[in-house]
Design a protein around this motif. Structure first.
Motif, PDB file in Angstrom:
ATOM      1  N   THR A   1      -6.911   5.698  -7.363  1.00 50.45           N
ATOM      2  CA  THR A   1      -6.793   4.820  -6.199  1.00 50.45           C
ATOM      3  C   THR A   1      -6.132   3.521  -6.648  1.00 50.45           C
ATOM      4  N   LEU A   2      -4.816   3.479  -6.507  1.00 49.84           N
ATOM      5  CA  LEU A   2      -4.012   2.328  -6.908  1.00 49.84           C
ATOM      6  C   LEU A   2      -3.964   1.349  -5.739  1.00 49.84           C
ATOM      7  N   VAL A   3      -4.548   0.167  -5.920  1.00 53.30           N
ATOM      8  CA  VAL A   3      -4.659  -0.787  -4.820  1.00 53.30           C
ATOM      9  C   VAL A   3      -3.933  -2.083  -5.163  1.00 53.30           C
ATOM     10  N   PHE A   4      -3.596  -2.827  -4.100  1.00 50.75           N
ATOM     11  CA  PHE A   4      -2.957  -4.122  -4.286  1.00 50.75           C
ATOM     12  C   PHE A   4      -3.943  -5.108  -4.907  1.00 50.75           C
ATOM     13  N   ASP A   5      -3.465  -5.883  -5.855  1.00 51.99           N
ATOM     14  CA  ASP A   5      -4.338  -6.852  -6.505  1.00 51.99           C
ATOM     15  C   ASP A   5      -4.847  -7.895  -5.516  1.00 51.99           C
TER      16      ASP A   5
ATOM     17  N   ILE B   1      -1.842   1.204  -2.530  1.00 51.94           N
ATOM     18  CA  ILE B   1      -0.396   1.073  -2.741  1.00 51.94           C
ATOM     19  C   ILE B   1       0.281   2.413  -2.485  1.00 51.94           C
ATOM     20  N   ASN B   2      -0.243   3.447  -3.104  1.00 53.75           N
ATOM     21  CA  ASN B   2       0.213   4.807  -2.804  1.00 53.75           C
ATOM     22  C   ASN B   2      -0.713   5.821  -3.457  1.00 53.75           C
TER      23      ASN B   2
ATOM     24  N   LEU C   1       9.385   7.683  -1.109  1.00 51.23           N
ATOM     25  CA  LEU C   1       8.336   7.261  -0.195  1.00 51.23           C
ATOM     26  C   LEU C   1       7.027   7.066  -0.945  1.00 51.23           C
ATOM     27  N   ALA C   2       6.398   5.911  -0.717  1.00 49.10           N
ATOM     28  CA  ALA C   2       5.071   5.652  -1.269  1.00 49.10           C
ATOM     29  C   ALA C   2       4.055   6.275  -0.314  1.00 49.10           C
ATOM     30  N   VAL C   3       3.577   7.449  -0.648  1.00 47.14           N
ATOM     31  CA  VAL C   3       2.694   8.199   0.239  1.00 47.14           C
ATOM     32  C   VAL C   3       1.329   7.518   0.320  1.00 47.14           C
ATOM     33  N   GLY C   4       0.888   7.227   1.537  1.00 41.89           N
ATOM     34  CA  GLY C   4      -0.418   6.620   1.736  1.00 41.89           C
ATOM     35  C   GLY C   4      -0.440   5.110   1.663  1.00 41.89           C
ATOM     36  N   ARG C   5       0.732   4.461   1.626  1.00 48.18           N
ATOM     37  CA  ARG C   5       0.761   3.003   1.508  1.00 48.18           C
ATOM     38  C   ARG C   5      -0.029   2.344   2.646  1.00 48.18           C
ATOM     39  N   ASN C   6      -0.865   1.396   2.261  1.00 44.59           N
ATOM     40  CA  ASN C   6      -1.697   0.597   3.167  1.00 44.59           C
ATOM     41  C   ASN C   6      -2.845   1.372   3.804  1.00 44.59           C
ATOM     42  N   PHE C   7      -3.072   2.627   3.347  1.00 45.36           N
ATOM     43  CA  PHE C   7      -4.273   3.329   3.795  1.00 45.36           C
ATOM     44  C   PHE C   7      -5.494   2.632   3.188  1.00 45.36           C
ATOM     45  N   ALA C   8      -6.646   2.876   3.768  1.00 43.05           N
ATOM     46  CA  ALA C   8      -7.869   2.241   3.296  1.00 43.05           C
ATOM     47  C   ALA C   8      -8.263   2.780   1.922  1.00 43.05           C
ATOM     48  N   ALA C   9      -8.616   1.879   1.023  1.00 39.40           N
ATOM     49  CA  ALA C   9      -9.112   2.295  -0.287  1.00 39.40           C
ATOM     50  C   ALA C   9     -10.367   3.138  -0.112  1.00 39.40           C
ATOM     51  N   GLY C  10     -10.484   4.187  -0.907  1.00 38.64           N
ATOM     52  CA  GLY C  10     -11.609   5.108  -0.801  1.00 38.64           C
ATOM     53  C   GLY C  10     -11.260   6.385  -0.082  1.00 38.64           C
ATOM     54  N   THR C  11     -10.096   6.394   0.571  1.00 40.38           N
ATOM     55  CA  THR C  11      -9.624   7.623   1.212  1.00 40.38           C
ATOM     56  C   THR C  11      -8.865   8.475   0.207  1.00 40.38           C
ATOM     57  N   SER C  12      -8.773   9.759   0.503  1.00 41.23           N
ATOM     58  CA  SER C  12      -8.057  10.700  -0.364  1.00 41.23           C
ATOM     59  C   SER C  12      -6.985  11.425   0.438  1.00 41.23           C
TER      60      SER C  12
END
Length: 345
Positions: free
Chosen positions: A157-161, A168-169, A182-193
């Motif tokens: 789970t790569l997230v924005f600092d 992030i994706n 394409l950054a798949v999943g960008r801005n999705f909620a952390a903890g999602t898969s």
């Protein structure tokens, strides 16, 4: 003969960014996974190497270690003109800092250590980390657990600092039509898969934080070095063959992004080197993976240059054109002095 390696090797490539590397190492020092070693490649020259070594010995209070002459990882030579060995103050985890004989780029910096590791025993996986990342204490444990399930290339789970609640994706997907990544999943909620069908479309895990197994490296090979920076991670993933991509959602990694090269998300704030390499490498990659369709990708690149003009960044548009032309001519590796990039001002 040297003893066997730790089970996990963590590889970090730096370029004159000691503060980032110190922060990354601090997070690794707090890891609940015990059996790992850290290998840092400093691509930024002797002065940067000495500054980083002084910081680790001073501010981070790491303990210098005696080199083992029977351990190939300890001895200078080849791509490293100097190697300094430390260990964390409160645990027996070794950190090696290598001075690269040249700026080998991201893939080359990773490979400089991988080439040595391939001749040694014991390690089962490699975690490649950008220096401007910070891993959660259970991150390494989660990665290794996923590797035990048979996955060859694994992301977390790569997230924005500055926005750790946003992803992030999950991974990267390359378009054979446009050449865009394409950054798949960008801005999705952390903890999602990612759903299984989404994961199946991912071409690779971002090189900012990717774990690959020893079997993956031995089958697929090292990172491509001709890109210098950008696209080597996508190329690695596209070559993966039978090795499956996995996602360890509880392996949380914070990432600043672009601290060494200036690859800001806002296109108007990107460094010219970042713009150039993005344009050039998109064509180099397309020539390798899209065959004759690379000409279509060149056209999309021209539209990208027009976009820079529209948003008020004409110099970036010019740099994009230089990159596209160099990619079309097959120029690769580290940009040389012949590449005239305009200076901001």
């Amino acid at each position: 003969m040297a003893s066997d390696r730790a089970k996990l090797a963590v590889l970090i490539v730096g370029y004159r960014n000691p503060d980032d590397i110190q922060r990354c190492l601090r997070s690794l020092a707090a890891s609940d996974w015990q059996d790992f070693e850290v290998f840092v490649c400093e691509n930024g020259g002797k002065e940067a190497f000495e500054r980083l070594a002084a910081a680790l010995n001073g501010q981070e209070r790491m303990l210098p270690c005696i080199r083992d002459e029977d351990d190939v990882a300890d001895m200078p030579g080849g791509r490293f003109s100097s190697i300094i060995k430390f260990r964390f103050q409160n645990r027996a985890v070794i950190v090696r800092l290598g001075l690269a004989t040249d700026n080998f780029g991201y893939g080359g910096g990773v490979n400089a250590w991988l080439e040595r590791l391939l001749g040694t025993r014991g390690w089962e996986a490699v975690l490649v980390l950008n220096p401007d990342t910070e891993v959660h204490e259970n991150c390494l444990t989660e990665f290794m657990a996923k590797a035990d399930q048979g996955f060859g290339m694994i992301g977390g789970t790569l997230v924005f600092d500055d926005a750790p609640d946003k992803i992030i994706n999950y991974g990267l997907q390359w378009s054979p039509v446009t050449g865009r990544v394409l950054a798949v999943g960008r801005n999705f909620a952390a903890g999602t898969s990612p759903a299984p069908e989404v994961l199946s479309r991912i071409d690779t895990i971002s090189g900012a934080c990717v774990l690959v197994t020893r079997a993956f490296i031995e089958d697929v090979g090292l990172m491509a070095e001709d890109y210098f920076l950008y696209m080597e991670d996508v190329d690695w993933g596209r070559r993966r063959g039978k090795h499956r991509i996995g996602f360890a959602e509880r392996a949380i990694v914070r990432h600043v992004g672009g601290t060494a090269i200036g690859s800001a998300i806002d296109p108007r704030k990107q460094s010219f080197l970042s713009v150039y390499l993005s344009a050039r490498n998109s064509i180099l990659f397309a020539r390798r993976w899209a065959k004759r369709r690379w000409l279509l990708h060149f056209g999309w690149g021209l539209l990208h240059a027009v976009r820079y003009v529209v948003i008020g960044a004409p110099s970036a548009a010019k740099v994009t054109l230089v990159g596209l032309m160099d990619g079309a001519q097959g120029k690769s590796g580290k940009p040389d002095a012949s590449v005239r990039l305009p200076q901001p001002g």
